[in-house]
Design an enzyme around this catalytic site. Structure first.
Site, short mmCIF file in Angstrom:
data_model
loop_
_atom_site.label_atom_id
_atom_site.label_comp_id
_atom_site.label_asym_id
_atom_site.label_seq_id
_atom_site.Cartn_x
_atom_site.Cartn_y
_atom_site.Cartn_z
N TYR A 59 0.86 -1.18 0.00
CA TYR A 59 0.00 0.00 0.00
C TYR A 59 0.90 1.23 0.00
CZ TYR A 59 -4.08 -2.89 1.28
OH TYR A 59 -5.09 -3.81 1.31
N THR A 217 -18.30 -1.18 -8.02
CA THR A 217 -19.73 -1.44 -8.03
C THR A 217 -20.43 -0.31 -7.29
OG1 THR A 217 -19.46 -2.80 -6.04
CG2 THR A 217 -19.53 -3.95 -8.16
#
Length: 282
Positions: A59, A217
């Site tokens: 990350y 989504t």
């Protein structure tokens, strides 16, 4: 519904934690975030009672100038005794794109996370397998055995697996105890029920890595909007409350680089969905 979960049988955490993926960068192609803003988010998260932070050595911003693990150490060390930090190993990133790390490379990744976080032992380490979808039929045994050996050495407290199917879970549990599974699940993407059910039967934490859809989504469909209006809440808050209501083993880790969004997410802990709400969201 309890708002706490006993991870691995000995670490009690709130069921709404914090994901560190968005701290270095808002998403692919987005500008690199300011490091001090990331530290402010982390400090505010702990002040709000967040006691579970999910991170990974990979990350980081594309140029490596902002890294989630570094921000966590700078903002929070020395760590509160109640704080649980989870990390992930497995992927190796190079000029040709990501690949699966070998069992031998996992030790280096674990040791790098220990150093970057400033820890002597990692509370929870996930073996992340595959890329976007679980690699059905691919064995994780050799890699998970390598992590289990590091657990025996005392470098890891609990083990987890990520991006897996039910077969992978059974394979891993035959090698060593599995404390958590981190898979894709949100109110807009509900394909992980088989793995969730297996986790619920075994008392294993199920941690959705895209609890708000991950930008792929849309969680704001009319059903979610309807329930949000009923509770005077945001659709993000309802999506998180739904995950917590779904099973007593679900542990949500929404991530953000914004203090305002963090506070919005944490407020979802206080939303109790009714039977009518759950029926509307079914």
């Amino acid at each position: 519904m309890t708002d706490r979960f006993r991870l691995g049988g000995d670490l009690t955490i709130h069921r709404l934690g914090f994901g560190a993926m968005r701290l270095p960068q808002g998403g692919p192609g987005a500008p690199v975030r300011d490091a001090e803003s990331g530290r402010a988010v982390l400090r505010r998260a702990v002040a709000l009672g967040v006691d579970h932070i999910d991170t990974a050595g990979f990350y980081r911003s594309p140029d490596g100038s902002v890294r989630a693990n570094t921000l966590i150490r700078e903002a929070l060390a020395p760590y509160p005794d109640t704080l649980v930090i989870a990390t992930k190993v497995g992927p190796v990133f190079g000029p040709g794109g990501p690949r699966q790390g070998t069992a031998a490379e996992l030790r280096y990744q674990v040791e790098a996370d220990l150093e970057s976080l400033g820890l002597d032992r990692l509370d929870l380490v996930y073996l992340r397998v595959g890329t976007t979808e679980p690699p059905h039929g691919e064995s994780l045994a050799e890699r998970f055995e390598a992590l289990a050996a590091l657990r025996e050495e005392g470098l890891i407290r609990h083990l987890g697996i990520s991006n897996v199917d039910a077969g992978h879970l059974a394979e891993a549990r035959a090698i060593a105890p599995v404390a958590a599974v981190q898979n894709n699940l949100s109110i807009a993407d509900r394909d992980e029920t088989a793995v969730l059910d297996a986790c619920a039967r075994a008392g294993i934490a199920f941690v959705p890595f895209f609890p708000l859809g991950g930008g792929k989504t849309d969680i704001a469909d009319p059903r979610v909007v309807k329930v949000a209006e009923r509770h005077r809440a945001t659709t993000r808050q309802i999506a998180l409350a739904w995950l917590l209501a779904l099973s007593p083993v679900t542990v949500a880790i929404p991530g953000t680089g914004s203090v305002a969004h963090l506070e919005e997410n944490v407020t979802a802990r206080s939303i109790s969905l009714t039977e009518e709400d759950l029926a509307d969201l079914a």
